[in-house]
Design a protein around this motif. Structure first.
Motif, PDB file in Angstrom:
ATOM      1  N   LYS A   1      60.322  61.690  39.696  1.00  0.00           N
ATOM      2  CA  LYS A   1      59.038  60.979  39.796  1.00  0.00           C
ATOM      3  C   LYS A   1      59.294  59.528  39.423  1.00  0.00           C
ATOM      4  CE  LYS A   1      55.780  60.880  36.627  1.00  0.00           C
ATOM      5  NZ  LYS A   1      54.659  61.267  35.720  1.00  0.00           N
ATOM      6  N   ASN A   2      59.014  58.639  40.393  1.00  0.00           N
ATOM      7  CA  ASN A   2      59.264  57.211  40.181  1.00  0.00           C
ATOM      8  C   ASN A   2      60.697  56.961  39.723  1.00  0.00           C
ATOM      9  OD1 ASN A   2      56.581  56.662  40.866  1.00  0.00           O
ATOM     10  ND2 ASN A   2      55.900  56.816  38.736  1.00  0.00           N
TER      11      ASN A   2
ATOM     12  N   LYS B   1      45.586  60.296  35.684  1.00  0.00           N
ATOM     13  CA  LYS B   1      45.087  59.215  36.539  1.00  0.00           C
ATOM     14  C   LYS B   1      46.181  58.218  36.891  1.00  0.00           C
ATOM     15  CE  LYS B   1      41.559  55.584  36.667  1.00  0.00           C
ATOM     16  NZ  LYS B   1      40.415  54.968  35.941  1.00  0.00           N
ATOM     17  N   GLU B   2      47.084  57.966  35.961  1.00  0.00           N
ATOM     18  CA  GLU B   2      48.152  56.988  36.193  1.00  0.00           C
ATOM     19  C   GLU B   2      49.135  57.446  37.266  1.00  0.00           C
ATOM     20  OE1 GLU B   2      45.993  56.116  32.766  1.00  0.00           O
ATOM     21  OE2 GLU B   2      47.050  57.985  33.235  1.00  0.00           O
ATOM     22  N   ASP B   3      49.080  58.729  37.657  1.00  0.00           N
ATOM     23  CA  ASP B   3      49.986  59.244  38.687  1.00  0.00           C
ATOM     24  C   ASP B   3      49.448  59.028  40.101  1.00  0.00           C
ATOM     25  OD1 ASP B   3      51.871  60.184  36.856  1.00  0.00           O
ATOM     26  OD2 ASP B   3      50.759  62.048  36.547  1.00  0.00           O
ATOM     27  N   LYS B   4      48.351  58.274  40.248  1.00  0.00           N
ATOM     28  CA  LYS B   4      47.747  58.111  41.576  1.00  0.00           C
ATOM     29  C   LYS B   4      48.674  57.403  42.549  1.00  0.00           C
ATOM     30  CE  LYS B   4      45.205  53.986  40.047  1.00  0.00           C
ATOM     31  NZ  LYS B   4      45.907  52.973  40.832  1.00  0.00           N
ATOM     32  N   ASP B   5      49.591  56.601  42.046  1.00  0.00           N
ATOM     33  CA  ASP B   5      50.549  55.910  42.913  1.00  0.00           C
ATOM     34  C   ASP B   5      51.974  56.402  42.712  1.00  0.00           C
ATOM     35  OD1 ASP B   5      48.551  54.216  44.001  1.00  0.00           O
ATOM     36  OD2 ASP B   5      48.649  52.958  42.201  1.00  0.00           O
ATOM     37  N   ALA B   6      52.138  57.509  41.993  1.00  0.00           N
ATOM     38  CA  ALA B   6      53.488  58.018  41.705  1.00  0.00           C
ATOM     39  C   ALA B   6      54.160  58.502  42.990  1.00  0.00           C
ATOM     40  CB  ALA B   6      53.410  59.151  40.693  1.00  0.00           C
ATOM     41  N   ARG B   7      55.478  58.322  43.053  1.00  0.00           N
ATOM     42  CA  ARG B   7      56.269  58.714  44.219  1.00  0.00           C
ATOM     43  C   ARG B   7      57.264  59.787  43.784  1.00  0.00           C
ATOM     44  NH1 ARG B   7      54.985  54.886  47.939  1.00  0.00           N
ATOM     45  NH2 ARG B   7      56.546  55.671  49.407  1.00  0.00           N
TER      46      ARG B   7
ATOM     47  N   THR C   1      53.792  60.730  48.191  1.00  0.00           N
ATOM     48  CA  THR C   1      52.723  60.618  47.196  1.00  0.00           C
ATOM     49  C   THR C   1      51.729  61.740  47.432  1.00  0.00           C
ATOM     50  OG1 THR C   1      51.476  59.123  48.634  1.00  0.00           O
ATOM     51  CG2 THR C   1      52.972  58.109  47.042  1.00  0.00           C
TER      52      THR C   1
ATOM     53  N   ASP D   1      36.372  52.763  40.541  1.00  0.00           N
ATOM     54  CA  ASP D   1      37.754  53.065  40.199  1.00  0.00           C
ATOM     55  C   ASP D   1      38.038  54.562  40.195  1.00  0.00           C
ATOM     56  OD1 ASP D   1      36.287  53.745  38.010  1.00  0.00           O
ATOM     57  OD2 ASP D   1      37.523  52.663  36.549  1.00  0.00           O
TER      58      ASP D   1
ATOM     59  N   ASN E   1      38.461  58.452  42.297  1.00  0.00           N
ATOM     60  CA  ASN E   1      38.920  59.042  43.546  1.00  0.00           C
ATOM     61  C   ASN E   1      38.552  60.532  43.545  1.00  0.00           C
ATOM     62  OD1 ASN E   1      40.247  59.153  46.059  1.00  0.00           O
ATOM     63  ND2 ASN E   1      42.099  59.900  45.112  1.00  0.00           N
TER      64      ASN E   1
END
Length: 603
Positions: free
Chosen positions: A175-176, A213-219, A241, A274, A276
């Motif tokens: 992850k990232n 919530k911080e994982d919304k842009d995790a790759r 993602t 903010d 989703n």
């Protein structure tokens, strides 16, 4: 020990010695096998001991050991090899060095191979064959349903598949770009493998994570680690993602375009949050009278379009979002929207008019929420005449008549302006404007005759011949009359006259008709003769006397041109005669002729 016991011990020792002497494979304690590594599809070389001793082995038997059961697969006698019937019959051959070659290695060839030699010495050698195959590029599929941060346990994020590898590769999740490890109630990796008919393995690994919530842009991606005879290798999948669902904590409002707005713009008021997925929105505007917030008509995704924007759209706006999971409404901070405007442009007097020689003043007014600038333009030329709200004329002339435009603009808001057009009328009798002095026509054809006049009050036009007449008003002072007539001998003889009149006077123009001849007919005159009329200055009075005078002047000019041409021809003939006489010697010119005359006199 008694006699039967001694007898049993003796028989056991003899039996073991006999077994060792007969050389039955797999029975004695075995040394560590030699390790041979090969990739699937390649050829493995099996050597029966050290390479320096292979040439002395004239009697060798090769065995395949599977599940601790040896099976004879190849014989060597006096340096000649012979395959035994079975699965290896067509894939084994004896090399010049004495090594046994196994071609087209497959995964199930991974086993122990045993060689036994009896001459010159009885010896045994074991080989452990290891087979390898790199897996295909890993494929990864992210969860399409998305994961809520409110889930109580890890949810499936993605699935990684590595096909056709041997042995089973190892999978590592990232992850990232950071590796993920098993973590209770946070990260769980579940892997399984399938054996294909080819003996190769297909690995399937499922990653489950409890996201925040911080994982919304995790790759996320997976990595397959595997080994080949050349060393350790790895292959990575693409990054993916996954949709992460979390409740909104804040709602706000945005206006496009940014900056100063003006009437006529396309304005978008958009609600944002903010969370989703985005919650449904409502947009409210404050009523200036009641000071209450009233809902505006907007889309469910929180978009209000003002097109075109008007000054009444100015005011206080706010957004309200409703989180469907918690059912808690969220309000944005109120935002002021200002639509700049210019309105009610007014010119006084509304219908300006004056006598020649008098003065006239035009005054322009307008309303705006910003500071205004004024300027005056001449309508027909676009020329700026004056900067300011007042336009003044001294000593009015007929040329001053026409359209004038007041432009009220806001310098601080580019493109914001409004205009008002007025027509200044100068009192006077009609002025005639003829398009042509003479009209070329064909007899017995239909002809359109045009006559234009201007004046204030606007004149009317009449004709002295019968036909179908129509009038077109060019502006508040000009009129164009068109008469459709048949060209007859009588019309050719008398011509046509149009008369313009108003309460201050009258004026007229005479149109002369000429038949088209072969010498006067231009290639396109037949197309234009019926629509063309005589032309005169719009500010000069045109009548029959002035028109005929101009025609006579034109005819006198033609006579002068003919006389000039005749003189040129006479001079040309005279020059030719003189040149002819000179050539014959009958014309004595210059210094040589003078000398000849003196010579004759002396004789």
């Amino acid at each position: 020990m008694d006699l039967p016991g001694l007898l049993c011990a003796f028989l056991l020792v003899v039996c073991c010695c006999c077994r060792r002497a007969t050389g039955v494979p797999g029975e004695a304690e075995q040394p560590t096998p030699e390790l041979v590594e090969v990739e699937v599809g390649n050829t493995a070389l099996l050597r029966c001991g050290p390479s320096h001793s292979l040439g002395n082995l004239s009697h060798v038997d090769w065995f395949s050991v599977y599940k601790e059961k040896p099976t004879l697969i190849f014989r060597v006698r006096q340096g000649q090899g012979q395959s035994e019937p079975g699965e290896y019959q067509h894939r084994l051959s004896l090399q010049g060095s004495g090594a046994l070659a196994l071609t087209q290695v497959m995964p199930h060839d991974e086993r122990i191979f045993l060689c036994q030699s009896k001459r010159p010495l009885s010896q045994e050698h074991r080989i452990q064959l290891h087979v390898f195959k790199a897996p295909e590029e890993p494929t990864i599929q992210a969860s399409a349903l998305g994961i809520s941060v409110n889930s109580r346990e890890p949810e499936e994020v993605a699935t990684c598949i590595g096909r056709n590898g041997y042995p089973v590769p190892q999978v590592i999740w990232y992850k990232n770009r950071l590796p993920l490890m098993e973590e209770k109630n946070r990260v769980h990796i579940q892997s399984s493998q399938i054996v294909e008919s080819s003996g190769l393995y297909t690995l399937k690994s499922v990653l489950k994570v409890q996201l925040v919530k911080e994982d919304k842009d995790a790759r996320f991606y997976c990595e397959l680690s595997y080994r080949l005879p050349s060393g350790n290798h790895m292959k990575e999948s693409r990054e993916v993602t996954v949709p992460v669902f979390y409740p909104a904590e804040k709602v706000w409002l945005e206006v496009e375009p940014a900056g100063m707005l003006k009437e006529g713009d396309r304005v978008e008021i958009r609600c944002l949050a903010d969370g989703n997925p985005t919650p449904p929105f409502s947009i409210y505007k404050q009523n200036p009278s009641t000071r209450e917030m009233e809902e505006e008509r907007s889309t469910d995704n929180g978009l209000l379009v003002l097109e075109p924007a008007q000054k009444q759209h100015s005011g206080l706006y706010e957004c309200q979002g409703l989180d469907l999971e918690t059912m808690i409404p969220l309000l944005s901070e109120p935002q002021e929207l200002l639509v700049n405007y210019v309105s009610d442009v007014d010119v006084s007097p509304a219908a300006p008019a004056g006598q020649e020689g008098s003065s006239l003043t035009l005054t322009c007014k307008a309303e705006s929420n910003q500071a205004l600038e004024f300027q005056w333009l001449r309508e027909k030329t676009g020329q700026v005449l004056e900067k300011g709200s007042v336009l003044h004329f001294d000593h009015l002339k007929r040329e001053i008549g026409g359209g004038y435009r007041c432009v009220a603009s806001v310098p601080s808001v580019p493109g914001l302006n409004r205009t008002q057009l007025v027509n200044v009328a100068i009192f006077g009798p009609p002025w005639m404007a003829s398009k042509k002095r003479k009209v070329w026509v064909k007899e017995n054809t239909m002809l359109n005759l045009s006559c234009e006049a201007s004046g204030h009050p606007r004149p009317t036009i009449s004709w002295d011949i019968n036909g179908t007449a129509s009038e077109e008003y060019q502006d508040s002072q000009r009129v164009l009359s068109t008469l459709n007539v048949l060209v007859t001998p009588e019309l050719l003889e008398r011509g046509a006259e149009c008369t313009a009149s108003n309460s201050l006077g009258r004026n007229s123009t005479i149109i002369i008709l000429e038949l088209v001849s072969l010498t006067t007919l231009a290639p396109d005159s037949s197309k234009t003769a019926g629509l063309s009329t005589s032309t005169a200055s719009p500010h000069a009075r045109a009548n029959s006397t002035s028109t005929e005078k101009k025609l006579r002047e034109q005819e006198s000019k033609g006579v002068v041109i003919v006389a000039v041409i005749v003189c040129i021809l006479v001079l040309a003939v005279l020059g030719a005669v003189l040149y002819f006489l000179y050539k014959k010697g009958k014309l004595l010119c210059g210094r040589s002729g003078k000398q000849e005359m003196e010579r004759n006199t002396s004789i």
